[in-house]
Scaffold this motif. Structure first.
Motif, PDB file in Angstrom:
ATOM      1  N   GLY A  84       1.017  -1.014  -0.174  1.00  0.00           N
ATOM      2  CA  GLY A  84       0.249  -0.248  -0.011  1.00  0.00           C
ATOM      3  C   GLY A  84       0.777   0.778   0.067  1.00  0.00           C
ATOM      4  O   GLY A  84       1.792   1.423   0.077  1.00  0.00           O
ATOM      5  N   PRO A 198       4.660   2.735  -5.175  1.00  0.00           N
ATOM      6  CA  PRO A 198       3.969   3.138  -5.484  1.00  0.00           C
ATOM      7  C   PRO A 198       4.506   4.301  -4.581  1.00  0.00           C
ATOM      8  O   PRO A 198       3.394   5.587  -4.396  1.00  0.00           O
ATOM      9  CB  PRO A 198       2.819   2.290  -5.118  1.00  0.00           C
ATOM     10  CG  PRO A 198       3.333   1.722  -3.920  1.00  0.00           C
ATOM     11  CD  PRO A 198       4.907   0.705  -4.826  1.00  0.00           C
ATOM     12  N   HIS A 218       2.272  -5.487 -12.207  1.00  0.00           N
ATOM     13  CA  HIS A 218       1.510  -4.147 -11.023  1.00  0.00           C
ATOM     14  C   HIS A 218       1.646  -3.289 -12.374  1.00  0.00           C
ATOM     15  O   HIS A 218       0.982  -2.102 -12.097  1.00  0.00           O
ATOM     16  CB  HIS A 218       1.321  -4.045 -10.180  1.00  0.00           C
ATOM     17  CG  HIS A 218       0.725  -5.435  -8.821  1.00  0.00           C
ATOM     18  ND1 HIS A 218      -0.232  -5.614  -8.661  1.00  0.00           N
ATOM     19  CD2 HIS A 218       1.605  -6.322  -8.802  1.00  0.00           C
ATOM     20  CE1 HIS A 218      -0.146  -7.122  -8.348  1.00  0.00           C
ATOM     21  NE2 HIS A 218       0.610  -7.024  -8.128  1.00  0.00           N
ATOM     22  N   SER A 262      -4.671   1.733  -3.023  1.00  0.00           N
ATOM     23  CA  SER A 262      -3.688   1.217  -2.654  1.00  0.00           C
ATOM     24  C   SER A 262      -2.934   1.252  -1.095  1.00  0.00           C
ATOM     25  O   SER A 262      -2.052   1.565  -0.508  1.00  0.00           O
ATOM     26  CB  SER A 262      -2.961   1.483  -3.598  1.00  0.00           C
ATOM     27  OG  SER A 262      -2.878   1.113  -4.595  1.00  0.00           O
ATOM     28  N   THR A 267      -5.994  -1.709   3.076  1.00  0.00           N
ATOM     29  CA  THR A 267      -5.489  -3.154   3.542  1.00  0.00           C
ATOM     30  C   THR A 267      -5.551  -3.140   5.451  1.00  0.00           C
ATOM     31  O   THR A 267      -6.036  -4.993   5.232  1.00  0.00           O
ATOM     32  CB  THR A 267      -3.775  -2.762   3.606  1.00  0.00           C
ATOM     33  OG1 THR A 267      -3.371  -2.650   1.982  1.00  0.00           O
ATOM     34  CG2 THR A 267      -3.121  -3.849   3.790  1.00  0.00           C
TER      35      THR A 267
END
Length: 314
Positions: A84, A198, A218, A262, A267
């Protein structure tokens, strides 16, 4: 003892299981972030220790899809949770931030990496890159682990700034033109899903990476992410990333739309639901014996056993 509550045992490494296997727990969670048996200096018994923990665990989380695929047949309740990102935290790097003093003096263009500096980095690639682009500055932030400092590549345009606090990272990244993930392709990186991917994108920096499976899976089609297979292509990818960084910020919009799904909050909520589920199914009968204690209050907060390897960044 009256009023005592059974703990949740949350393991990041199987090495801690032998110390805690005797504890009567409301739930046992194995949060598998890496294939630790493949790491340098891993105990010879790591696979056996992991097998014992998997046999006891009520639920298993993996830090990415490659790791999930490697272990999904070893447990009936296993779930992948790719990295995340705290978008708001790293968005600070897109603003005008005062660059830290130890980085200000470095001339640009600046391409940076943060995370543990260990056997997961391709040291030969870094040396070749510095030689191929002597006008670029390559900045490395993070602790050195399991490799000798004298084995690190050295050049006038390679800068090791040491470990920094998580809160300082946006200020450092704000001074970079692009971000690096020069990972070696070996056993220790076979199943990684780097958290920094990310984070770099949330910071508004193009990313240049070697061919890590979960990065390709991804982010391989994401504008702003460049995948390179060898030093020559990696150097060219650095050129292309700098060109993108200087041309327009239009690529940020689709990146931000992608990152919306994300967050660490999402999460957490997904993990919490799975943990609540195993507590209900495996421990509720025991908890009912404690004078009708409710499901929500019968289990204490998790006892975390083992540390996440690779902070800052994985």
């Amino acid at each position: 003892m009256s009023g005592a509550r059974r703990p949740i045992l949350w393991f990041y490494t199987p090495a801690m299981y032998e110390f805690a296997r005797h504890i009567d727990a409301a739930a046992v969670i194995y949060d598998c972030m890496d294939e630790l048996a493949n790491f340098r200096f891993a105990p010879d018994r790591m696979k056996d220790m992991e097998a014992a923990l998997m046999a006891r665990a009520d639920v298993v989380f993996t830090g990415g899809y490659s790791l999930y695929e490697a272990k999904c047949k070893q447990h009936s309740n296993i779930h992948p949770f790719p990295s995340g990102v705290d978008v708001d935290h790293f968005h600070q790097a897109r603003q005008r931030v005062v660059e830290p003093a130890d980085q200000q003096a470095i001339s640009g263009p600046k391409l940076g990496y943060y995370g543990v500096i260990d056997e997961r980095l391709d040291l030969e690639l870094i040396a070749a890159l510095a030689a191929a682009r002597p006008d670029y500055s390559f900045i490395f932030i993070g602790p050195i682990a399991k490799i000798a400092p004298e084995d690190l590549p050295r050049a006038q345009n390679i800068h090791y700034l040491g470990q920094k606090h998580y809160g300082e990272l946006p200020a450092y990244v704000s001074g970079w033109d692009a971000a690096l993930m020069p990972f070696a392709l070996n056993g220790s990186t076979q199943f990684i899903s780097p958290t920094k991917t990310p984070e770099y994108l949330a910071a508004g920096r193009p990313v240049i990476s070697t061919a890590i499976k979960d990065v390709i899976r991804h982010y391989g089609e994401v504008e702003g992410v460049f995948i390179a297979s060898d030093p020559q292509h990696f150097a060219q990818a650095c050129d292309d990333a700098l060109l993108l960084a200087r041309s327009s910020n239009a690529w940020w919009k689709p990146v931000d739309q992608m990152l919306e799904g994300s967050s660490w909050d999402k999460t957490f909520l997904a993990m919490e639901g799975l943990v609540d589920g195993v507590i209900s199914s495996t421990g509720f009968a025991h908890m009912q014996a404690a004078k009708g204690t409710s499901r929500k209050t019968a289990a204490s907060k998790p006892i975390i056993l083992g540390e996440v390897v690779g902070v800052p960044g994985l």
